[in-house]
Enzyme design. Structure first.
Site, PDB file in Angstrom:
ATOM      1  N   ASN A 100      -4.720   8.645   1.531  1.00  0.00           N
ATOM      2  CA  ASN A 100      -5.050   7.962   2.779  1.00  0.00           C
ATOM      3  C   ASN A 100      -5.314   8.934   3.920  1.00  0.00           C
ATOM      4  O   ASN A 100      -6.425   9.041   4.423  1.00  0.00           O
ATOM      5  CB  ASN A 100      -3.920   7.016   3.177  1.00  0.00           C
ATOM      6  CG  ASN A 100      -4.240   5.565   2.902  1.00  0.00           C
ATOM      7  OD1 ASN A 100      -5.234   5.247   2.252  1.00  0.00           O
ATOM      8  ND2 ASN A 100      -3.403   4.665   3.382  1.00  0.00           N
TER       9      ASN A 100
ATOM     10  N   TYR B  32      -3.741   4.041   9.360  1.00  0.00           N
ATOM     11  CA  TYR B  32      -3.284   4.525  10.668  1.00  0.00           C
ATOM     12  C   TYR B  32      -4.461   4.871  11.583  1.00  0.00           C
ATOM     13  O   TYR B  32      -4.451   4.571  12.776  1.00  0.00           O
ATOM     14  CB  TYR B  32      -2.391   5.740  10.438  1.00  0.00           C
ATOM     15  CG  TYR B  32      -1.592   6.216  11.633  1.00  0.00           C
ATOM     16  CD1 TYR B  32      -1.495   5.473  12.804  1.00  0.00           C
ATOM     17  CD2 TYR B  32      -0.907   7.436  11.574  1.00  0.00           C
ATOM     18  CE1 TYR B  32      -0.752   5.921  13.882  1.00  0.00           C
ATOM     19  CE2 TYR B  32      -0.155   7.897  12.643  1.00  0.00           C
ATOM     20  CZ  TYR B  32      -0.084   7.133  13.799  1.00  0.00           C
ATOM     21  OH  TYR B  32       0.660   7.590  14.857  1.00  0.00           O
TER      22      TYR B  32
ATOM     23  N   ASP C  56       0.820  -1.213   0.000  1.00  0.00           N
ATOM     24  CA  ASP C  56       0.000   0.000   0.000  1.00  0.00           C
ATOM     25  C   ASP C  56       0.853   1.262   0.000  1.00  0.00           C
ATOM     26  O   ASP C  56       0.472   2.276  -0.580  1.00  0.00           O
ATOM     27  CB  ASP C  56      -0.926   0.008   1.220  1.00  0.00           C
ATOM     28  CG  ASP C  56      -2.111  -0.935   1.037  1.00  0.00           C
ATOM     29  OD1 ASP C  56      -2.257  -1.497  -0.059  1.00  0.00           O
ATOM     30  OD2 ASP C  56      -2.881  -1.108   1.999  1.00  0.00           O
TER      31      ASP C  56
ATOM     32  N   THR D  53      -8.889   2.515   6.915  1.00  0.00           N
ATOM     33  CA  THR D  53      -8.394   1.191   7.293  1.00  0.00           C
ATOM     34  C   THR D  53      -6.887   1.202   7.561  1.00  0.00           C
ATOM     35  O   THR D  53      -6.283   0.138   7.715  1.00  0.00           O
ATOM     36  CB  THR D  53      -8.696   0.166   6.178  1.00  0.00           C
ATOM     37  OG1 THR D  53      -8.201   0.661   4.933  1.00  0.00           O
ATOM     38  CG2 THR D  53     -10.188  -0.075   6.067  1.00  0.00           C
TER      39      THR D  53
END
Length: 294
Positions: free
Chosen positions: A148, A191, A73, A189
């Site tokens: 993210n 940190y 990722d 989904t």
């Protein structure tokens, strides 16, 4: 067809999967464009076709059908930062561990590649965060983007920092903590989840604000509308703290103010037809793997 490849250094144990991919692309006469640094890393490890071409950044990359990220990722997030606002569809082959974003398993490369060639996939529009870090000296704001999450963290092991968070001009809370995470649903989904944040379905139109080790136990993560403008004022005994935006890291002054909101462009994330967000949750988080279910 032109296909771009992005990656970073990895262990030699996954080289056979990379070779398999390159061989399949050559067999189908794909015009391969590979990220220059990644190509240099693989040059003496992989047998490449003679007509392979490389690119240093998005400006030197021609129009391609999609980009393949080879790694985990973290590599996928780095690939997204390279693409920027070009809108190139991107998918990841997971050569790492968990792989929420890089959802194609390395053992399934052949099947996945065939599906990609015939267009048997969906493209999901994923929201990004945009941050402007404003200096008190009146300099132009430093701009960051993240798929993210973004975090503000203390640098040392001494005192907590205080983060005054305003939503659309109204004070939400003053967080006494080690830091704060602002996450998209895509990053819920990552940190944020490990710090007690909720899982949020992509496309739900929300951001998650998750404190990191807050001093007050009643302070919990909160979900806000993704049209919100989040302004963060920093207090700390240190002169500087750490700011991250996915794979980017910067040291910022406590005199600077951070404003975070939805970016004016999105990421086109490829999902194979047999994959879904809920299926990924069940598989990656091992939901349902209990002997009482069998």
């Amino acid at each position: 067809m032109k296909i771009a490849i992005y990656g970073r250094e990895f262990q030699d144990s996954v080289l056979p999967y990379v070779q398999q991919l390159i061989d399949m692309m050559a067999k189908h006469h794909i015009e391969i464009w590979i990220y220059a640094d990644f190509y240099a890393f693989l040059l003496d490890k992989i047998n490449f076709p003679d007509d392979i071409q490389s690119f240093n950044d998005i400006t030197s990359l021609p129009k391609v059908s999609f980009l393949l990220s080879l790694g985990g990722d973290g590599t996928m997030l780095s690939a997204v930062s390279v693409i920027g606002n070009r809108g190139i569809p991107v998918t990841g082959i997971n050569l790492g561990r968990l792989g929420f974003l890089a959802s194609i398993n390395k053992e399934g490369i052949e099947h996945a590649f065939q599906e990609l060639l015939i267009g048997n996939y969906a493209v999901e529009k994923r929201v990004l965060l945009a941050a402007g870090i404003e200096s008190v000296q009146g300099e132009p704001p430093k701009i960051f983007h993240a798929l993210n999450d973004m975090t503000i963290l203390k640098k040392d092991i001494s005192a907590m920092i205080t983060l005054h968070v305003h939503i659309n001009g109204e004070l939400l809370n003053s967080y006494w903590s080690d830091g704060l995470i602002i996450a998209t649903p895509t990053g819920s989904t990552a940190y944020s989840l490990s710090c007690g944040g909720p899982i949020v379905v992509p496309g739900s139109g929300n951001f998650i604000i998750t404190p990191i080790s807050p001093h007050n136990l009643t302070v919990r993560p909160i979900v806000v509308n993704d049209e919100s403008k989040i302004r963060i004022v920093i207090e700390s005994r240190s002169d500087s703290i750490l700011f991250t935006a996915d794979s980017q890291t910067a040291s910022i002054s406590t005199e600077e103010t951070v404003t975070i909101q939805k970016a004016d462009y999105h990421v086109n994330l490829i999902r194979l037809k047999q994959e879904s967000f809920f299926k990924t949750l069940r598989k990656k988080l091992l939901w349902g793997l209990d002997t009482r279910n069998y």
